[in-house]
Design a protein around this motif. Structure first.
Motif, PDB file in Angstrom:
ATOM      1  N   ASP A 182       0.828  -1.207   0.000  1.00  0.00           N
ATOM      2  CA  ASP A 182       0.000   0.000   0.000  1.00  0.00           C
ATOM      3  C   ASP A 182       0.865   1.261   0.000  1.00  0.00           C
ATOM      4  O   ASP A 182       0.391   2.341   0.322  1.00  0.00           O
ATOM      5  CB  ASP A 182      -0.923  -0.030   1.239  1.00  0.00           C
ATOM      6  CG  ASP A 182      -1.996   1.039   1.206  1.00  0.00           C
ATOM      7  OD1 ASP A 182      -2.451   1.383   0.100  1.00  0.00           O
ATOM      8  OD2 ASP A 182      -2.381   1.541   2.279  1.00  0.00           O
ATOM      9  N   ASN A 183       2.139   1.104  -0.340  1.00  0.00           N
ATOM     10  CA  ASN A 183       3.046   2.259  -0.422  1.00  0.00           C
ATOM     11  C   ASN A 183       3.035   2.803  -1.837  1.00  0.00           C
ATOM     12  O   ASN A 183       4.005   2.740  -2.591  1.00  0.00           O
ATOM     13  CB  ASN A 183       4.462   1.856   0.009  1.00  0.00           C
ATOM     14  CG  ASN A 183       4.999   0.649  -0.757  1.00  0.00           C
ATOM     15  OD1 ASN A 183       4.234  -0.163  -1.271  1.00  0.00           O
ATOM     16  ND2 ASN A 183       6.311   0.520  -0.828  1.00  0.00           N
ATOM     17  N   ASP A 184       1.868   3.369  -2.197  1.00  0.00           N
ATOM     18  CA  ASP A 184       1.594   3.709  -3.596  1.00  0.00           C
ATOM     19  C   ASP A 184       2.000   5.113  -4.001  1.00  0.00           C
ATOM     20  O   ASP A 184       2.044   5.430  -5.189  1.00  0.00           O
ATOM     21  CB  ASP A 184       0.092   3.535  -3.873  1.00  0.00           C
ATOM     22  CG  ASP A 184      -0.765   4.382  -2.949  1.00  0.00           C
ATOM     23  OD1 ASP A 184      -0.922   5.589  -3.215  1.00  0.00           O
ATOM     24  OD2 ASP A 184      -1.270   3.839  -1.954  1.00  0.00           O
ATOM     25  N   ALA A 185       2.281   5.997  -3.034  1.00  0.00           N
ATOM     26  CA  ALA A 185       2.450   7.414  -3.357  1.00  0.00           C
ATOM     27  C   ALA A 185       3.579   7.672  -4.347  1.00  0.00           C
ATOM     28  O   ALA A 185       3.494   8.574  -5.190  1.00  0.00           O
ATOM     29  CB  ALA A 185       2.680   8.215  -2.078  1.00  0.00           C
ATOM     30  N   LYS A 186       4.658   6.911  -4.257  1.00  0.00           N
ATOM     31  CA  LYS A 186       5.817   7.098  -5.143  1.00  0.00           C
ATOM     32  C   LYS A 186       5.974   5.928  -6.120  1.00  0.00           C
ATOM     33  O   LYS A 186       7.060   5.679  -6.633  1.00  0.00           O
ATOM     34  CB  LYS A 186       7.093   7.253  -4.305  1.00  0.00           C
ATOM     35  CG  LYS A 186       7.087   8.446  -3.361  1.00  0.00           C
ATOM     36  CD  LYS A 186       7.102   9.769  -4.115  1.00  0.00           C
ATOM     37  CE  LYS A 186       7.204  10.945  -3.153  1.00  0.00           C
ATOM     38  NZ  LYS A 186       7.228  12.248  -3.854  1.00  0.00           N
ATOM     39  N   VAL A 187       4.900   5.206  -6.338  1.00  0.00           N
ATOM     40  CA  VAL A 187       4.859   4.086  -7.288  1.00  0.00           C
ATOM     41  C   VAL A 187       5.790   2.951  -6.864  1.00  0.00           C
ATOM     42  O   VAL A 187       6.320   2.227  -7.713  1.00  0.00           O
ATOM     43  CB  VAL A 187       5.161   4.530  -8.746  1.00  0.00           C
ATOM     44  CG1 VAL A 187       4.531   3.557  -9.739  1.00  0.00           C
ATOM     45  CG2 VAL A 187       4.636   5.922  -9.016  1.00  0.00           C
ATOM     46  N   HIS A 188       5.989   2.793  -5.561  1.00  0.00           N
ATOM     47  CA  HIS A 188       6.802   1.670  -5.084  1.00  0.00           C
ATOM     48  C   HIS A 188       5.995   0.369  -5.031  1.00  0.00           C
ATOM     49  O   HIS A 188       6.546  -0.717  -5.226  1.00  0.00           O
ATOM     50  CB  HIS A 188       7.354   1.966  -3.688  1.00  0.00           C
ATOM     51  CG  HIS A 188       8.398   3.032  -3.640  1.00  0.00           C
ATOM     52  ND1 HIS A 188       9.592   2.942  -4.336  1.00  0.00           N
ATOM     53  CD2 HIS A 188       8.438   4.223  -2.975  1.00  0.00           C
ATOM     54  CE1 HIS A 188      10.315   4.025  -4.109  1.00  0.00           C
ATOM     55  NE2 HIS A 188       9.642   4.815  -3.291  1.00  0.00           N
ATOM     56  N   ALA A 189       4.700   0.476  -4.748  1.00  0.00           N
ATOM     57  CA  ALA A 189       3.898  -0.708  -4.436  1.00  0.00           C
ATOM     58  C   ALA A 189       3.998  -1.824  -5.479  1.00  0.00           C
ATOM     59  O   ALA A 189       4.318  -2.973  -5.136  1.00  0.00           O
ATOM     60  CB  ALA A 189       2.443  -0.313  -4.202  1.00  0.00           C
ATOM     61  N   PRO A 190       3.732  -1.565  -6.765  1.00  0.00           N
ATOM     62  CA  PRO A 190       3.741  -2.685  -7.706  1.00  0.00           C
ATOM     63  C   PRO A 190       5.110  -3.315  -7.878  1.00  0.00           C
ATOM     64  O   PRO A 190       5.224  -4.538  -8.010  1.00  0.00           O
ATOM     65  CB  PRO A 190       3.239  -2.051  -9.008  1.00  0.00           C
ATOM     66  CG  PRO A 190       3.514  -0.598  -8.865  1.00  0.00           C
ATOM     67  CD  PRO A 190       3.358  -0.296  -7.410  1.00  0.00           C
ATOM     68  N   PHE A 191       6.149  -2.510  -7.835  1.00  0.00           N
ATOM     69  CA  PHE A 191       7.491  -3.051  -8.036  1.00  0.00           C
ATOM     70  C   PHE A 191       7.984  -3.808  -6.799  1.00  0.00           C
ATOM     71  O   PHE A 191       8.662  -4.832  -6.923  1.00  0.00           O
ATOM     72  CB  PHE A 191       8.446  -1.921  -8.421  1.00  0.00           C
ATOM     73  CG  PHE A 191       8.049  -1.232  -9.699  1.00  0.00           C
ATOM     74  CD1 PHE A 191       8.138  -1.892 -10.920  1.00  0.00           C
ATOM     75  CD2 PHE A 191       7.538   0.058  -9.690  1.00  0.00           C
ATOM     76  CE1 PHE A 191       7.755  -1.268 -12.100  1.00  0.00           C
ATOM     77  CE2 PHE A 191       7.155   0.685 -10.860  1.00  0.00           C
ATOM     78  CZ  PHE A 191       7.265   0.019 -12.076  1.00  0.00           C
ATOM     79  N   ASP A 192       7.625  -3.319  -5.609  1.00  0.00           N
ATOM     80  CA  ASP A 192       7.962  -4.063  -4.391  1.00  0.00           C
ATOM     81  C   ASP A 192       7.240  -5.403  -4.362  1.00  0.00           C
ATOM     82  O   ASP A 192       7.803  -6.422  -3.937  1.00  0.00           O
ATOM     83  CB  ASP A 192       7.593  -3.245  -3.146  1.00  0.00           C
ATOM     84  CG  ASP A 192       8.552  -2.093  -2.884  1.00  0.00           C
ATOM     85  OD1 ASP A 192       9.602  -2.027  -3.570  1.00  0.00           O
ATOM     86  OD2 ASP A 192       8.265  -1.258  -2.010  1.00  0.00           O
ATOM     87  N   ALA A 193       5.981  -5.411  -4.793  1.00  0.00           N
ATOM     88  CA  ALA A 193       5.217  -6.658  -4.822  1.00  0.00           C
ATOM     89  C   ALA A 193       5.854  -7.667  -5.774  1.00  0.00           C
ATOM     90  O   ALA A 193       5.957  -8.865  -5.461  1.00  0.00           O
ATOM     91  CB  ALA A 193       3.772  -6.382  -5.219  1.00  0.00           C
ATOM     92  N   ILE A 194       6.289  -7.203  -6.928  1.00  0.00           N
ATOM     93  CA  ILE A 194       6.939  -8.091  -7.899  1.00  0.00           C
ATOM     94  C   ILE A 194       8.238  -8.645  -7.327  1.00  0.00           C
ATOM     95  O   ILE A 194       8.533  -9.841  -7.434  1.00  0.00           O
ATOM     96  CB  ILE A 194       7.196  -7.338  -9.218  1.00  0.00           C
ATOM     97  CG1 ILE A 194       5.867  -7.038  -9.928  1.00  0.00           C
ATOM     98  CG2 ILE A 194       8.132  -8.136 -10.130  1.00  0.00           C
ATOM     99  CD1 ILE A 194       6.001  -6.080 -11.099  1.00  0.00           C
ATOM    100  N   ARG A 195       9.035  -7.786  -6.688  1.00  0.00           N
ATOM    101  CA  ARG A 195      10.317  -8.226  -6.132  1.00  0.00           C
ATOM    102  C   ARG A 195      10.121  -9.226  -4.992  1.00  0.00           C
ATOM    103  O   ARG A 195      10.855 -10.221  -4.895  1.00  0.00           O
ATOM    104  CB  ARG A 195      11.118  -7.007  -5.662  1.00  0.00           C
ATOM    105  CG  ARG A 195      11.666  -6.176  -6.819  1.00  0.00           C
ATOM    106  CD  ARG A 195      12.004  -4.763  -6.399  1.00  0.00           C
ATOM    107  NE  ARG A 195      12.970  -4.725  -5.325  1.00  0.00           N
ATOM    108  CZ  ARG A 195      12.934  -3.861  -4.295  1.00  0.00           C
ATOM    109  NH1 ARG A 195      11.932  -2.996  -4.210  1.00  0.00           N
ATOM    110  NH2 ARG A 195      13.868  -3.883  -3.387  1.00  0.00           N
TER     111      ARG A 195
END
Length: 289
Positions: free
Chosen positions: A269-282
């Motif tokens: 849910d750390n979406d503000a800086k577009v981290h969420a999708p890439f963290d989920a993939i990693r």
């Protein structure tokens, strides 16, 4: 055992051209995200009742083996504060959520930071929560008909189990009676990483785990380092194998219920800086390696 790593919500303007291809039509963002992740948490349902058309479209746009988690309405948790909620709860289940069918995963109930633990209040709330779609349908039929006119979908079919998870944000929950109550009702305590802003606990209270990763340094903003993701991957491996981390932070010293395995749902849910999708993939890649 199922491990589903995903994101909380999918429609964010800053994600376009970063996570989503620049030429992707907005109406196809769920289609794209649901082919990248095995589960997504629907959070629009927290802010308002969604329409039967929306629920049906979300079902149809996602793969057959996809699962949604659904956030319960804040009108129930934040406005009514769990009092006199039967009609609003019936309205929610009548609004079309049951059209997700087998794609309906856990229901998330998040409580405001000002709501303190009241055992009788939460016992009553847990007792009214439906545990299968037949019970949810029966509750939905007790909706406010005037308010829900033209906004209702009551699909029938095979009865499917329903799971519930709760996210707390007041320190009064940090004791054994709350954990015992959750275990008695088989409701999962959300492991919520909120950069230290809200109480954090890893007590195992159900046959599944529910994680919400809001950012470990700054709420909703900061991404997760490789070291942090390694730590989460190790904890997830322990929970899903039926045990728990040796250094688990808990509200209670009660041992976790014995199981050979557990399902787990984890949403960034750390979406503000577009981290969420890439963290989920990693994180998913670390678990698969």
């Amino acid at each position: 055992m199922a491990i589903r790593i995903g994101i909380s919500g999918w429609r964010y303007t800053p994600w376009r051209g970063v996570f989503y291809p620049a030429d992707l039509a907005q109406r196809r963002e769920l289609e794209y995200a649901s082919r990248t992740f095995s589960s997504i948490e629907i959070n629009g349902s927290f802010y308002s009742l969604q329409t039967p058309t929306s629920w049906a479209r979300w079902h149809d746009e996602t793969p057959e083996d996809f699962v949604f988690s659904v956030k319960g309405p804040r009108y129930i948790t934040h406005v009514l504060r769990l009092r006199e909620i039967e009609k609003p709860l019936a309205n929610f289940f009548a609004s079309g959520v049951l059209q997700l069918g087998p794609k309906l995963g856990p229901l998330l109930w998040q409580f405001p930071p000002s709501l303190q633990f009241d055992e009788a209040l939460f016992e009553a709330f847990f007792n009214v929560l439906p545990r299968d779609t037949d019970s949810a349908l029966a509750l939905a039929r007790r909706r406010e008909r005037s308010r829900m006119k033209g906004r209702t979908a009551l699909p029938t079919g095979d009865s499917l189990p329903l799971r519930h998870a709760v996210e707390i944000r007041h320190p009064s929950f940090a004791h054994t009676p709350f954990i015992r109550l959750l275990r008695r009702h088989r409701i999962a305590l959300v492991v919520a990483d909120s950069a230290g802003r809200f109480p954090y606990a890893e007590d195992v209270t159900a046959d599944f785990m529910y994680l919400r990763l809001h950012g470990d340094k700054e709420l909703y903003v900061s991404g997760y380092s490789e070291t942090a993701l390694d730590r989460w991957a190790d904890r997830i491996s322990r929970w899903t194998s039926g045990s728990e981390p040796g250094d688990a932070q808990k509200f209670s010293d009660l041992a976790p219920p014995r199981r050979k395995s557990r399902d787990l749902y984890c949403y960034f849910d750390n979406d503000a800086k577009v981290h969420a999708p890439f963290d989920a993939i990693r994180l998913r890649e670390q678990l698969e390696s």
